[in-house]
Design a protein around this motif. Structure first.
Motif, PDB file in Angstrom:
ATOM      1  N   HIS A 211       0.846  -1.199   0.000  1.00  0.00           N
ATOM      2  CA  HIS A 211       0.000   0.000   0.000  1.00  0.00           C
ATOM      3  C   HIS A 211       0.880   1.248   0.000  1.00  0.00           C
ATOM      4  O   HIS A 211       0.945   1.988   0.983  1.00  0.00           O
ATOM      5  CB  HIS A 211      -0.903  -0.058   1.238  1.00  0.00           C
ATOM      6  N   HIS A 213       1.742   4.824  -2.030  1.00  0.00           N
ATOM      7  CA  HIS A 213       1.198   5.790  -2.981  1.00  0.00           C
ATOM      8  C   HIS A 213       2.299   6.720  -3.476  1.00  0.00           C
ATOM      9  O   HIS A 213       3.124   7.179  -2.681  1.00  0.00           O
ATOM     10  CB  HIS A 213       0.126   6.662  -2.311  1.00  0.00           C
ATOM     11  N   ASN A 239      -5.547   5.475  -6.331  1.00  0.00           N
ATOM     12  CA  ASN A 239      -6.909   5.572  -5.807  1.00  0.00           C
ATOM     13  C   ASN A 239      -7.893   5.682  -6.959  1.00  0.00           C
ATOM     14  O   ASN A 239      -7.829   6.628  -7.744  1.00  0.00           O
ATOM     15  CB  ASN A 239      -7.038   6.799  -4.903  1.00  0.00           C
ATOM     16  N   GLN A 269      -6.483   0.792  -5.590  1.00  0.00           N
ATOM     17  CA  GLN A 269      -7.189   1.061  -4.338  1.00  0.00           C
ATOM     18  C   GLN A 269      -8.589   1.497  -4.718  1.00  0.00           C
ATOM     19  O   GLN A 269      -8.800   2.610  -5.217  1.00  0.00           O
ATOM     20  CB  GLN A 269      -6.499   2.136  -3.491  1.00  0.00           C
ATOM     21  N   ASN A 408       0.248   3.126   3.352  1.00  0.00           N
ATOM     22  CA  ASN A 408      -0.783   4.128   3.135  1.00  0.00           C
ATOM     23  C   ASN A 408      -0.208   5.529   3.352  1.00  0.00           C
ATOM     24  O   ASN A 408      -0.761   6.346   4.082  1.00  0.00           O
ATOM     25  CB  ASN A 408      -1.971   3.873   4.084  1.00  0.00           C
TER      26      ASN A 408
END
Ligand SMILES: [Zn+2]
Length: 455
Positions: A211, A213, A239, A269, A408
């Protein structure tokens, strides 16, 4: 300098008696069972302290081959680099390592080369510093404090094979390189986190942050440097959903295309509950895995809320009522949506987060855990919120759930090193088979739940 002339095995010696090696059409072909070919006439002027080995190889399924860099260090191999591996199977962590991995030190789990395709592997050795490139892409940049080639001229190489199929080599050559070290510095000692990562890697635990980004100041280059420096494989997620950067199939596919040749997993995601009617099955299939959380849903009065935004959550008059709705919504998501990982699990809005221990009763945890286990949805150990609790993980482990690590992050500053996950691994005694490996542990959720996404 060529180390294999394409016609003979001059300079090489079989370590095991079985002659499992042959020369065919200028290629060196090795077959299992286990056999090792050692370079005995080593060109000292080339293979010394600083050298680069270049090999062209082609692997077939069901075979494993390694290149060993040998030195006096611990009387054995300094580095065993995976050239080809048999197809990964669940519950056999040995089969999970892909080409370019240094066994026990730096593991690559993303398969970059299809079986039956020629590829180029470069291994640069500068004393204790190893770099591994696959078709020119830097996968490993590793300073080995335990082992290396400390003394000039004590190194040689070996090829090792095992399995029932074949690996072919058509070019094996070496040349001297300068000792100018790039990347990590010789004087930098690994800190406690790096030692833990190395330890767990050595145990076969897949240290994959699923996870990550590329947000804020973090771009792909920065993420890759961080990944190589600390020995954590990444899954890079975008996302996708209503009001998020990716709202169309085209944009989702463009993201996958940009990362296709990179040594990272590519993740969707899925956001909100609308995503299942925004993206097609074919688009979802372009990703290595899909995850979502239960932080966006509508309450019984139809009010849509995002749990991380206090204004949307408002006051929670009856926390027990809220928990009932949260659990029902979460079970529905795990049951209905074709997701591989449940992210940000057990997240509570800030207004009640202090009561996490009381609100997440064992009975409530078990309802989530049972649904995740039955639907083969892995559970993220989330770095940002440090959830779920160790108690939840222990119960989920007992129920047979699999786990992933997940940062995250919102930029480079909060791209940490799974410190919470590493603590959980120790506290809850998680082993390699407690972890989810994309595409291996379970068949993909979109294949298990067809008909949910758009055709
Ligand atoms: Zn995220």
């Amino acid at each position: 300098m060529q180390l294999f002339d394409g016609k003979t095995l001059k300079g090489w010696k079989f370590v095991e008696p079985d002659r499992r090696w042959a020369i065919r059409d200028g290629s060196l072909v090795c077959r299992g069972p286990a056999s090792t070919l050692l370079l005995v006439e080593r060109p000292r002027e080339v293979i010394s302290r600083n050298f680069e080995l270049e090999i062209e190889a082609m692997g077939r399924p069901e075979h494993r081959a390694e290149v060993h860099i040998l030195s006096a260090c611990q009387g054995s191999s300094s580095a065993k680099v995976v050239v080809a591996n048999r197809s990964p199977v669940p519950d056999d962590p040995q089969t999970w390592l892909q080409a370019g991995s240094i066994i026990g030190r730096r593991h690559i789990y993303k398969k970059l080369i299809p079986d039956g395709t020629w590829f180029r592997l470069n291994i640069a050795v500068r004393g204790r510093h190893f770099e591994v490139r696959l078709n020119g892409v830097l996968l490993v940049d590793f300073l080995d404090h335990e082992c290396g080639i400390p003394d000039l001229g004590d190194a040689t190489i070996a090829l090792h094979c095992a399995g029932d199929s074949e690996v072919l080599f058509r070019k094996i050559q070496a040349h001297s390189i300068s000792d100018k070290s790039v990347g990590t510095s010789d004087s930098e000692q690994p800190d406690v986190v790096e030692r833990k990562i190395l330890h767990h890697t050595g145990q076969g635990i897949p240290i994959i942050d699923c996870h990550v980004h590329l947000k804020g100041d973090l771009d792909l280059d920065g993420a890759q440097r961080h990944s190589r420096r600390h020995g954590i494989q990444y899954g890079v997620a975008v996302n996708c959903g209503k009001g998020f950067p990716v709202e169309t199939d085209e944009a989702a596919l463009a993201f996958c295309r940009d990362l296709s040749a990179q040594p990272v997993f590519v993740a969707m995601q899925a956001e909100g509950r609308e995503w299942t009617s925004m993206f097609s099955q074919a688009t979802a299939a372009a990703f290595d895995y899909i995850f979502t959380d239960s932080m966006t849903w509508s309450d019984r009065s139809g009010r849509r809320m995002r749990l991380w935004i206090p204004d949307e959550v408002g006051a929670i008059a009856n926390p027990d009522d809220f928990m009932e709705t949260l659990i029902a919504r979460t079970q529905d998501i795990l049951q209905r949506e074709p997701i591989d990982i449940y992210a940000n699990p057990t997240f509570l809005p800030a207004v009640i987060a202090d009561n996490y221990g009381q609100l997440w009763t064992e009975q409530r945890m078990q309802r989530i855990i049972e649904t995740a286990a039955r639907n083969q949805v892995a559970i993220e150990i989330n770095e940002l919120y440090q959830i779920p609790s160790a108690k939840f993980i222990r119960l989920a482990k007992a129920a047979g759930c699999k786990f992933t690590l997940g940062s995250n992050n919102t930029g480079s500053a909060d791209l940490r090193r799974s410190e919470y996950g590493l603590r959980i691994i120790e506290h809850c005694e998680l082993g390699p088979n407690d972890f989810f490996l994309p595409g291996v542990t379970y068949s993909r959720a979109i294949d298990r739940k067809p008909g949910v996404l758009l055709v």
